[in-house]
Write a protein that holds these residues in place. Structure first.
Motif, PDB file in Angstrom:
ATOM      1  N   MET A 296       6.128   3.385   2.967  1.00 31.56           N
ATOM      2  CA  MET A 296       4.710   3.718   2.950  1.00 31.56           C
ATOM      3  C   MET A 296       4.477   4.708   4.081  1.00 31.56           C
ATOM      4  O   MET A 296       4.972   4.516   5.194  1.00 31.56           O
ATOM      5  N   PHE A 297       3.752   5.770   3.793  1.00 31.74           N
ATOM      6  CA  PHE A 297       3.536   6.848   4.757  1.00 31.74           C
ATOM      7  C   PHE A 297       2.083   6.867   5.233  1.00 31.74           C
ATOM      8  O   PHE A 297       1.178   6.453   4.507  1.00 31.74           O
ATOM      9  N   ASN A 298       1.884   7.399   6.453  1.00 33.12           N
ATOM     10  CA  ASN A 298       0.516   7.653   6.908  1.00 33.12           C
ATOM     11  C   ASN A 298       0.141   9.083   6.512  1.00 33.12           C
ATOM     12  O   ASN A 298       0.934   9.787   5.857  1.00 33.12           O
ATOM     13  N   ASP A 299      -1.042   9.547   6.894  1.00 34.08           N
ATOM     14  CA  ASP A 299      -1.492  10.881   6.483  1.00 34.08           C
ATOM     15  C   ASP A 299      -0.738  12.018   7.172  1.00 34.08           C
ATOM     16  O   ASP A 299      -0.911  13.182   6.823  1.00 34.08           O
ATOM     17  N   LYS A 300       0.142  11.683   8.138  1.00 36.85           N
ATOM     18  CA  LYS A 300       0.976  12.697   8.792  1.00 36.85           C
ATOM     19  C   LYS A 300       2.371  12.760   8.177  1.00 36.85           C
ATOM     20  O   LYS A 300       3.228  13.502   8.642  1.00 36.85           O
ATOM     21  N   GLY A 301       2.617  11.919   7.162  1.00 38.67           N
ATOM     22  CA  GLY A 301       3.927  11.904   6.524  1.00 38.67           C
ATOM     23  C   GLY A 301       4.947  11.043   7.247  1.00 38.67           C
ATOM     24  O   GLY A 301       6.136  11.100   6.946  1.00 38.67           O
ATOM     25  N   GLU A 302       4.483  10.229   8.201  1.00 34.34           N
ATOM     26  CA  GLU A 302       5.383   9.351   8.946  1.00 34.34           C
ATOM     27  C   GLU A 302       5.478   8.003   8.241  1.00 34.34           C
ATOM     28  O   GLU A 302       4.488   7.498   7.719  1.00 34.34           O
ATOM     29  N   ILE A 303       6.687   7.424   8.229  1.00 38.24           N
ATOM     30  CA  ILE A 303       6.853   6.109   7.610  1.00 38.24           C
ATOM     31  C   ILE A 303       6.235   5.061   8.532  1.00 38.24           C
ATOM     32  O   ILE A 303       6.561   4.995   9.714  1.00 38.24           O
ATOM     33  N   ILE A 304       5.335   4.254   7.958  1.00 37.05           N
ATOM     34  CA  ILE A 304       4.692   3.201   8.760  1.00 37.05           C
ATOM     35  C   ILE A 304       5.121   1.807   8.324  1.00 37.05           C
ATOM     36  O   ILE A 304       4.821   0.825   8.985  1.00 37.05           O
ATOM     37  N   GLY A 305       5.836   1.718   7.215  1.00 38.57           N
ATOM     38  CA  GLY A 305       6.283   0.408   6.754  1.00 38.57           C
ATOM     39  C   GLY A 305       7.073   0.482   5.468  1.00 38.57           C
ATOM     40  O   GLY A 305       7.228   1.544   4.867  1.00 38.57           O
ATOM     41  N   ILE A 306       7.579  -0.684   5.066  1.00 41.52           N
ATOM     42  CA  ILE A 306       8.333  -0.824   3.828  1.00 41.52           C
ATOM     43  C   ILE A 306       7.548  -1.766   2.909  1.00 41.52           C
ATOM     44  O   ILE A 306       7.183  -2.868   3.304  1.00 41.52           O
ATOM     45  N   VAL A 307       7.289  -1.313   1.683  1.00 38.75           N
ATOM     46  CA  VAL A 307       6.509  -2.091   0.726  1.00 38.75           C
ATOM     47  C   VAL A 307       7.208  -3.428   0.480  1.00 38.75           C
ATOM     48  O   VAL A 307       8.394  -3.481   0.180  1.00 38.75           O
ATOM     49  N   SER A 308       6.443  -4.511   0.629  1.00 41.90           N
ATOM     50  CA  SER A 308       7.002  -5.844   0.481  1.00 41.90           C
ATOM     51  C   SER A 308       6.638  -6.465  -0.865  1.00 41.90           C
ATOM     52  O   SER A 308       7.495  -6.754  -1.678  1.00 41.90           O
ATOM     53  N   HIS A 309       5.340  -6.683  -1.112  1.00 40.93           N
ATOM     54  CA  HIS A 309       4.935  -7.295  -2.375  1.00 40.93           C
ATOM     55  C   HIS A 309       3.438  -7.141  -2.604  1.00 40.93           C
ATOM     56  O   HIS A 309       2.702  -6.728  -1.718  1.00 40.93           O
ATOM     57  N   VAL A 310       3.026  -7.475  -3.837  1.00 42.13           N
ATOM     58  CA  VAL A 310       1.615  -7.460  -4.192  1.00 42.13           C
ATOM     59  C   VAL A 310       1.236  -8.841  -4.712  1.00 42.13           C
ATOM     60  O   VAL A 310       2.018  -9.479  -5.417  1.00 42.13           O
ATOM     61  N   LEU A 311       0.074  -9.316  -4.307  1.00 37.86           N
ATOM     62  CA  LEU A 311      -0.449 -10.576  -4.816  1.00 37.86           C
ATOM     63  C   LEU A 311      -1.543 -10.231  -5.817  1.00 37.86           C
ATOM     64  O   LEU A 311      -2.571  -9.644  -5.464  1.00 37.86           O
ATOM     65  N   SER A 312      -1.300 -10.576  -7.080  1.00 41.37           N
ATOM     66  CA  SER A 312      -2.219 -10.188  -8.132  1.00 41.37           C
ATOM     67  C   SER A 312      -2.370 -11.316  -9.139  1.00 41.37           C
ATOM     68  O   SER A 312      -1.370 -11.880  -9.590  1.00 41.37           O
ATOM     69  N   LYS A 313      -3.605 -11.641  -9.503  1.00 44.86           N
ATOM     70  CA  LYS A 313      -3.845 -12.676 -10.506  1.00 44.86           C
ATOM     71  C   LYS A 313      -3.409 -12.210 -11.887  1.00 44.86           C
ATOM     72  O   LYS A 313      -2.954 -12.991 -12.708  1.00 44.86           O
ATOM     73  N   SER A 314      -3.552 -10.916 -12.163  1.00 48.40           N
ATOM     74  CA  SER A 314      -3.232 -10.383 -13.484  1.00 48.40           C
ATOM     75  C   SER A 314      -1.752 -10.038 -13.637  1.00 48.40           C
ATOM     76  O   SER A 314      -1.271  -9.847 -14.741  1.00 48.40           O
TER      77      SER A 314
END
Length: 197
Positions: free
Chosen positions: A40-58
């Protein structure tokens, strides 16, 4: 939030192997099946994290998305450099191996290769074709790592034993990596430059 509807804080997800408490970021960016492990990138193109998961009812991309912060990733890598050699794997069982025309019947399918890491230096290739098998999304097309220094990668126990052996390598040792690429078995060799790989 777990199945009972309780919000999970970092204190609830301490990594028992490293004793590190991960810092999670919540995002409203759309996270779909197959995004886990991506940056996941910020608006400067720097990596700020690694996508882990989504919590979704659907079960879709709408819901709460969570990302492991990049400082947590650095902390994990620094706590045990031998744990992370620069690729994100998918351990294959015999059935999965044969489905991928891997007649060896074992190995680790390389999903991603992180730039400027040992895996990148050795020339390993990650996947490029996103498919869903059952409920699991994987990337096909990457190399399949079969053995390290002659020790076959067959299951979780074999991976743990290889990791323990790799913890004892010394500068100057030569390590072999046997892998499958486009139906051909190849081997690359790495002369250990430092134990902090």
């Amino acid at each position: 939030m777990n199945k009972q509807g309780r919000i999970l804080t970092a204190a609830h997800v301490v990594d028992k192997a490293t004793n590190i408490t991960p810092r999670l970021l919540q995002t409203d960016a759309s996270i779909n099946v197959g995004n886990s492990g991506g940056p996941m990138f910020n608006d400067k193109g720097e990596i700020i994290g690694i996508v882990s998961h989504v919590l979704s009812k659907s079960g879709g991309s709408n819901g709460l998305g969570f990302v492991v912060s990049v400082d947590t990733i650095h902390e994990i890598m620094d706590s045990d450099p031998g744990t992370f050699s620069g690729f994100i794997p998918c351990l294959l069982n015999k059935q999965q191996s044969y489905a991928l025309n891997n007649v060896a019947g074992h190995g680790m399918l390389i999903q991603h290769v992180v730039p400027r890491t040992l895996a990148d230096k050795l020339g390993f290739k990650g996947g490029n074709k996103n498919v869903t098998i059952g409920n699991k999304s994987i990337l096909l097309g990457g190399d399949i790592l079969l053995a390290i220094n002659g020790h076959k990668i067959t299951d979780v126990d074999s991976v743990i034993k290889i990791k323990q052996r790799m913890a004892n390598v010394k500068k100057g040792d030569e390590i072999s990596f046997t892998f499958l690429r486009s139906g051909e078995v190849n081997t690359v060799y790495w002369q250990v430059e430092t134990t902090q790989y």
